[in-house]
Scaffold this active site. Structure first.
Site, PDB file in Angstrom:
ATOM      1  N   HIS A   1      41.456  51.350  37.469  1.00  0.00           N
ATOM      2  CA  HIS A   1      40.497  50.404  36.877  1.00  0.00           C
ATOM      3  C   HIS A   1      39.213  51.166  36.566  1.00  0.00           C
ATOM      4  O   HIS A   1      38.971  52.252  37.110  1.00  0.00           O
ATOM      5  CB  HIS A   1      40.219  49.271  37.867  1.00  0.00           C
ATOM      6  CG  HIS A   1      39.360  48.168  37.319  1.00  0.00           C
ATOM      7  ND1 HIS A   1      39.688  47.448  36.197  1.00  0.00           N
ATOM      8  CD2 HIS A   1      38.175  47.663  37.761  1.00  0.00           C
ATOM      9  CE1 HIS A   1      38.753  46.537  35.960  1.00  0.00           C
ATOM     10  NE2 HIS A   1      37.820  46.655  36.891  1.00  0.00           N
TER      11      HIS A   1
ATOM     12  N   CYS B   1      40.170  46.687  30.681  1.00  0.00           N
ATOM     13  CA  CYS B   1      39.023  47.314  31.341  1.00  0.00           C
ATOM     14  C   CYS B   1      38.532  48.516  30.545  1.00  0.00           C
ATOM     15  O   CYS B   1      37.320  48.778  30.481  1.00  0.00           O
ATOM     16  CB  CYS B   1      39.356  47.688  32.778  1.00  0.00           C
ATOM     17  SG  CYS B   1      40.657  48.924  32.988  1.00  0.00           S
TER      18      CYS B   1
END
Length: 251
Positions: free
Chosen positions: A106, A41
């Site tokens: 994230h 990510c």
């Protein structure tokens, strides 16, 4: 959705177009910017920064992307991004460690609101093949308190907004004005273009929803005369986002 643009609104539309161009370029593709651990990510965030022409921040404390938000005041993020509480397409969201959603934190890019406390986010390592870019539904409750808006997008302001924005809350009700005068505008902003009309004490209007912006509640309706969407500030918000100084009553 139809929109009627003046120069400033066209500028805002170009912001969305620029994000959409990036989105179209990367969907289904994977990028390993740092050459480690595949398409993570963080690499998706770094690819977006490269697209914007901005340097990217690294995960220097825990090794996870939560560092980008936690260290934002020292890692250079605020040189090229501004913090916002309400996201628009192209804003970067950092997610906390939330079991069942983002257990190791994230980072992803906001695409659009899905309602009921969820948004659609573009990112890597969120279920796509080989960690490639895809779009996933996440709860806003999993994000940190603020998101990052690229400064090149932050200065664009709508003076005309003839559409339903992502932060619009539907509500069918009537507002009863009890102050001397409230101007009607074509966007929910003090910079919004004035229509030349206003509401006075004793007048009422039926509206179909509202937004909270710039410290005010803005109700909205479609004018039966012009067919344009109108906006009007009907109260002032406190620090917790509540309308503690209404300019009338609601029924």
């Amino acid at each position: 959705m139809a929109s009627f643009f003046d120069e400033k609104e066209r500028e805002e539309n170009n912001v969305t177009k620029s994000f959409n161009e990036f989105r179209n370029q990367v969907l289904g593709k994977g990028y390993n910017i740092d050459g480690a651990y595949g398409n993570q990510c963080w690499d998706g965030y770094a690819k977006y920064c490269q697209y914007l022409g901005y340097p990217y921040a690294n995960c220097t404390t825990s090794g996870y992307v939560k560092d980008i938000w936690n260290n934002r005041k020292t890692n250079g993020m605020l040189k090229n991004f501004v913090e916002v509480e309400i996201m628009q397409p192209g804003d970067i969201a950092v997610f906390k460690e939330v079991k069942g959603w983002t257990p190791l934190s994230h980072i992803a890019i906001f695409v659009k609101d899905l309602g009921n406390g969820y948004g659609l986010f573009l990112g890597q390592n969120q279920g796509g093949a080989n960690g490639n870019f895809n779009e996933v539904k996440f709860p806003y409750s999993a994000t940190f308190a603020t998101a990052f808006r690229p400064k090149m997008f932050a200065n664009s302001s709508e003076t005309v907004l003839n559409k339903i924005p992502n932060d619009f809350i539907k509500e069918s009700a009537t507002f009863y004005c009890n102050v001397d005068k409230i101007n009607i505008r074509l966007a929910p902003s003090l910079k919004g273009q004035l229509t030349g009309d206003w509401y006075e004490n004793g007048m009422t209007v039926k509206y179909d929803g509202y937004v909270k912006r710039e410290g005010y509640v803005w109700i909205s309706w479609v004018s039966s005369k012009t067919k344009n969407r109108h906006w009007m500030a009907v109260g002032e918000l406190n620090k917790n986002g509540y309308n503690t100084k209404p300019y009338g009553t609601f029924k």
